[in-house]
Design a protein around this motif. Structure first.
Motif, PDB file in Angstrom:
ATOM      1  N   ARG A 107       0.863  -1.179   0.000  1.00  0.00           N
ATOM      2  CA  ARG A 107       0.000   0.000   0.000  1.00  0.00           C
ATOM      3  C   ARG A 107       0.893   1.220   0.000  1.00  0.00           C
ATOM      4  N   ASP A 108       0.688   2.090  -0.994  1.00  0.00           N
ATOM      5  CA  ASP A 108       1.535   3.267  -1.129  1.00  0.00           C
ATOM      6  C   ASP A 108       1.535   4.104   0.147  1.00  0.00           C
ATOM      7  N   ASP A 109       0.365   4.281   0.740  1.00  0.00           N
ATOM      8  CA  ASP A 109       0.243   5.119   1.925  1.00  0.00           C
ATOM      9  C   ASP A 109       1.038   4.549   3.102  1.00  0.00           C
ATOM     10  N   ALA A 110       1.029   3.221   3.242  1.00  0.00           N
ATOM     11  CA  ALA A 110       1.764   2.579   4.339  1.00  0.00           C
ATOM     12  C   ALA A 110       3.268   2.765   4.148  1.00  0.00           C
ATOM     13  N   MET A 435      -8.601  -6.968   1.756  1.00  0.00           N
ATOM     14  CA  MET A 435      -8.614  -5.792   2.617  1.00  0.00           C
ATOM     15  C   MET A 435      -7.561  -4.787   2.178  1.00  0.00           C
ATOM     16  N   ASN A 436      -6.401  -5.283   1.792  1.00  0.00           N
ATOM     17  CA  ASN A 436      -5.335  -4.403   1.318  1.00  0.00           C
ATOM     18  C   ASN A 436      -5.783  -3.631   0.076  1.00  0.00           C
ATOM     19  N   LYS A 437      -6.466  -4.327  -0.824  1.00  0.00           N
ATOM     20  CA  LYS A 437      -6.978  -3.693  -2.053  1.00  0.00           C
ATOM     21  C   LYS A 437      -8.036  -2.650  -1.703  1.00  0.00           C
ATOM     22  N   LEU A 438      -8.913  -2.987  -0.752  1.00  0.00           N
ATOM     23  CA  LEU A 438      -9.952  -2.051  -0.342  1.00  0.00           C
ATOM     24  C   LEU A 438      -9.332  -0.778   0.244  1.00  0.00           C
ATOM     25  N   ARG A 439      -8.319  -0.949   1.082  1.00  0.00           N
ATOM     26  CA  ARG A 439      -7.676   0.223   1.694  1.00  0.00           C
ATOM     27  C   ARG A 439      -6.983   1.091   0.639  1.00  0.00           C
ATOM     28  N   LYS A 440      -6.404   0.461  -0.368  1.00  0.00           N
ATOM     29  CA  LYS A 440      -5.793   1.231  -1.462  1.00  0.00           C
ATOM     30  C   LYS A 440      -6.840   2.079  -2.170  1.00  0.00           C
ATOM     31  N   GLU A 441      -8.009   1.488  -2.401  1.00  0.00           N
ATOM     32  CA  GLU A 441      -9.091   2.212  -3.075  1.00  0.00           C
ATOM     33  C   GLU A 441      -9.579   3.389  -2.215  1.00  0.00           C
ATOM     34  N   VAL A 442      -9.717   3.153  -0.913  1.00  0.00           N
ATOM     35  CA  VAL A 442     -10.163   4.216  -0.011  1.00  0.00           C
ATOM     36  C   VAL A 442      -9.142   5.347   0.023  1.00  0.00           C
ATOM     37  N   GLU A 443      -7.863   5.000   0.106  1.00  0.00           N
ATOM     38  CA  GLU A 443      -6.806   6.018   0.150  1.00  0.00           C
ATOM     39  C   GLU A 443      -6.741   6.810  -1.152  1.00  0.00           C
ATOM     40  N   CYS A 456     -12.754  16.247   2.888  1.00  0.00           N
ATOM     41  CA  CYS A 456     -12.123  14.937   3.034  1.00  0.00           C
ATOM     42  C   CYS A 456     -12.797  14.076   4.106  1.00  0.00           C
ATOM     43  N   GLU A 457     -13.695  14.671   4.874  1.00  0.00           N
ATOM     44  CA  GLU A 457     -14.337  13.914   5.936  1.00  0.00           C
ATOM     45  C   GLU A 457     -15.743  13.454   5.546  1.00  0.00           C
ATOM     46  N   LYS A 458     -15.979  13.379   4.247  1.00  0.00           N
ATOM     47  CA  LYS A 458     -17.291  12.907   3.803  1.00  0.00           C
ATOM     48  C   LYS A 458     -17.453  11.434   4.159  1.00  0.00           C
ATOM     49  N   ASP A 459     -18.699  11.026   4.391  1.00  0.00           N
ATOM     50  CA  ASP A 459     -18.973   9.641   4.745  1.00  0.00           C
ATOM     51  C   ASP A 459     -18.739   8.733   3.542  1.00  0.00           C
ATOM     52  N   MET A 460     -18.236   7.543   3.842  1.00  0.00           N
ATOM     53  CA  MET A 460     -17.952   6.592   2.772  1.00  0.00           C
ATOM     54  C   MET A 460     -18.124   5.176   3.308  1.00  0.00           C
ATOM     55  N   GLU A 461     -18.699   4.305   2.501  1.00  0.00           N
ATOM     56  CA  GLU A 461     -18.821   2.891   2.880  1.00  0.00           C
ATOM     57  C   GLU A 461     -18.514   2.020   1.675  1.00  0.00           C
ATOM     58  N   VAL A 462     -17.673   1.004   1.898  1.00  0.00           N
ATOM     59  CA  VAL A 462     -17.322   0.057   0.827  1.00  0.00           C
ATOM     60  C   VAL A 462     -17.417  -1.350   1.398  1.00  0.00           C
ATOM     61  N   CYS A 463     -18.103  -2.226   0.698  1.00  0.00           N
ATOM     62  CA  CYS A 463     -18.189  -3.646   1.075  1.00  0.00           C
ATOM     63  C   CYS A 463     -17.768  -4.495  -0.119  1.00  0.00           C
ATOM     64  N   ILE A 464     -16.847  -5.419   0.104  1.00  0.00           N
ATOM     65  CA  ILE A 464     -16.361  -6.279  -0.971  1.00  0.00           C
ATOM     66  C   ILE A 464     -16.440  -7.735  -0.530  1.00  0.00           C
ATOM     67  N   ARG A 465     -16.888  -8.567  -1.439  1.00  0.00           N
ATOM     68  CA  ARG A 465     -16.894 -10.023  -1.191  1.00  0.00           C
ATOM     69  C   ARG A 465     -15.596 -10.594  -1.750  1.00  0.00           C
ATOM     70  N   ALA A 466     -14.766 -11.141  -0.896  1.00  0.00           N
ATOM     71  CA  ALA A 466     -13.479 -11.673  -1.329  1.00  0.00           C
ATOM     72  C   ALA A 466     -13.652 -13.015  -2.045  1.00  0.00           C
ATOM     73  N   TYR A 483     -12.198  -0.472   9.540  1.00  0.00           N
ATOM     74  CA  TYR A 483     -11.930  -1.507   8.536  1.00  0.00           C
ATOM     75  C   TYR A 483     -12.158  -2.851   9.210  1.00  0.00           C
ATOM     76  N   MET A 484     -12.859  -3.741   8.506  1.00  0.00           N
ATOM     77  CA  MET A 484     -13.254  -4.992   9.137  1.00  0.00           C
ATOM     78  C   MET A 484     -13.244  -6.155   8.156  1.00  0.00           C
ATOM     79  N   VAL A 485     -12.798  -7.309   8.647  1.00  0.00           N
ATOM     80  CA  VAL A 485     -12.841  -8.554   7.872  1.00  0.00           C
ATOM     81  C   VAL A 485     -13.742  -9.528   8.615  1.00  0.00           C
TER      82      VAL A 485
END
Length: 515
Positions: A107-110, A435-443, A456-466, A483-485
């Motif tokens: 993850r670039d941010d990490a 989860m790593n992919k999801l965090r990249k998308e969020v960032e 930047c503090e707008k609400d956001m929700e993402v759910c992905i089926r792995a 962030y939750m698995v």
């Protein structure tokens, strides 16, 4: 700014890290002068110049399109280039090799937070890079300091022969944050009382304190930035877990292990004689070499607990004309003050007391008097606080929630809480990659919003089926992130959403609830 480009056909090292100054080496034949640090140092100068030259070109090119927003990431075919402008015109760049996996492992941010942490800790101990360059314009002083400091830092990431930087396996961790201990009202009152006693023990001198229990923050009177820096250093080198040789800490801020630290000399690329003379070897004396005085605060296993409970180290050398170890000093980011760092430990409690150097007239003798005064006035309070916190402590799995693997981040307070690493390790690779992919998308979305001057503090929700049918979920609201698995969730999204709602209501005061 994020861009993509085609990668050269040459094969690079898995990880390269460089620090360079755009104001230096602008004339032909002087290009090497701009490089202040390069890892691996054993690479030929031609290769180092190639990496730095490409980085400089990309920075210059992207500024044409985005003068206000610095270049952050360049995605090549085989490598990712992570950029961080640590100080005006002083850049840190990390080049990491991409894996053959279909999903990204970095993850670039990490990775950028690793660069940021290196610089923040360096400045805390040595002052800014620019200040050291101005002190000795030839560059030898700053190269020696950077080489010793960064190599000592990277040792914590070494496992065997590999440099294990944050990857998808660390997707439920947040670097650059502190982890707080949750305490009850009675304990909080005792802690506040201890803080007042610590401050009064220093007399009229303005001092600051930081209190940790195990690897968790209990109290701080420092600014947020200074708190993060001192907390990070304490967890890495000062807490009981950090001092225990061969005992791995459950804190996820510990990156390596004792075995890797011992075996490192044969694992990190050994500099050639040319690069060694250019950057300086990291195997200099702990305090100085023949030319420059180099303090190495990140050297491992250099702190120990004295008979009086204070932690001691020889890393800062000895006071001139004596055999008394010099008290460590740090620079506070908020005030710019140079402070003595006094660390005291009783069982699981670690106290950091910071006293202005300018307020101590007679050096180590004055520091010793303050330390003695603290012992006389605060000893009973320290015993009481440690006993109370120990009784309420639930162990290393205190913040584990059965059925959930989670990360909570409060961006406004720079605080995070996460499932213990031993529990995260039970997740499958597929879940972690998702989860790593999801965090990249969020960032990426947050980065775009920042560039577009959107809230930047707008609400956001993402759910992905792995791929393994696990649910990976992200909810962001009012500067707080969850962030939750859920690997054992039911087939339906409704079930997963309900599980998140229950977690939010029970552990987050309903912050992430949809209603």
């Amino acid at each position: 700014m994020r861009m993509g480009l085609s990668s050269a056909a040459t094969e690079n090292e898995c990880v390269e890290l460089c620090i360079f100054d755009l104001r230096r080496g602008q004339h032909e034949g002087q290009e090497l002068d701009k490089i202040l640090f390069f890892f691996p140092a054993g690479l030929p100068f031609s290769k180092q110049l190639s990496v730095v030259g490409l980085s400089e070109g990309l920075i210059t090119f992207t500024r044409i399109f985005s003068p206000e927003a610095a270049c952050e990431v360049i995605e090549a075919e085989r490598h990712s280039h992570i950029f961080y402008e640590a100080e005006p015109d002083i850049w840190m760049v990390m080049v990491v090799e991409k894996s053959n996996d279909s999903e990204p492992i970095w993850r670039d941010d990490a990775l950028r937070k690793v660069l940021k942490e290196i610089h923040s800790l360096f400045v805390m101990f040595h002052g800014t890079i620019r200040a050291l360059l101005e002190k000795e314009p030839g560059g030898g002083l700053i190269r020696r300091h950077l080489y010793s400091f960064v190599m000592d830092y990277l040792r914590d990431y070494l496992v065997g022969k590999k440099l294990l930087l944050p990857s998808f396996r660390d997707c439920l961790k947040e670097q650059g944050t502190v982890q707080m201990l949750t305490i009850g009202r009675e304990a909080a009152i005792e802690v506040q009382s201890l803080v007042r006693v610590l401050e009064s023990s220093a007399g009229n001198m303005p001092c600051y304190s930081l209190i940790l229990f195990q690897d968790l923050l209990v109290s701080t009177t420092l600014s947020p930035d200074d708190t993060i820096n001192l907390f990070t250093y304490a967890v890495l080198r000062l807490t009981p877990q950090a001092l225990s040789v061969g005992v791995s800490s459950w804190s996820y801020l510990r990156k390596g292990n004792t075995a890797s630290s011992v075996a490192i000399e044969s694992n990190i690329a050994i500099p050639s004689s040319a690069s060694e003379s250019f950057y300086g070897s990291s195997e200099v004396s702990p305090t100085e070499d023949s030319q420059y005085h180099v303090v190495r605060p990140l050297q491992s296993e250099k702190w120990s607990k004295g008979k009086d409970g204070y932690l001691v180290t020889d890393l800062w050398g000895a006071e001139v004309g004596t055999w008394v170890f010099a008290t460590p000093t740090v620079w506070l980011r908020q005030t710019g003050e140079r402070m003595y760092l006094c660390a005291y430990q009783h069982r699981n409690l670690t106290l950091l007391l910071l006293i202005p150097v300018a307020s101590i007239a007679n050096g180590e003798q004055g520091v010793s008097a303050v330390k003695q005064q603290v012992l006389e006035q605060a000893s009973l309070k320290i015993l009481k606080v440690e006993e109370k916190l120990s009784k309420g402590w639930g162990g290393e799995n205190a913040y584990h929630v059965s059925g959930y693997r989670y990360l909570l981040v409060d961006g406004d307070r720079n605080v995070s809480r996460a499932t213990p690493p031993t529990k995260v390790a039970t997740l499958t690779k597929e879940s972690l990659l998702a989860m790593n992919k999801l965090r990249k998308e969020v960032e990426l979305e947050k980065s775009r919003a920042k560039l577009d001057n959107v809230d930047c503090e707008k609400d956001m929700e993402v759910c992905i089926r792995a791929k393994n049918n696990a649910w990976v979920i992200s909810r962001i609201t009012r500067g707080r992130e969850l962030y939750m698995v859920l690997e054992k969730a039911n087939e339906t999204l409704l079930y997963a959403t309900d599980a998140v709602e229950k977690f939010s209501n029970k552990y987050c005061d309903g912050t992430f609830s949809l209603d």
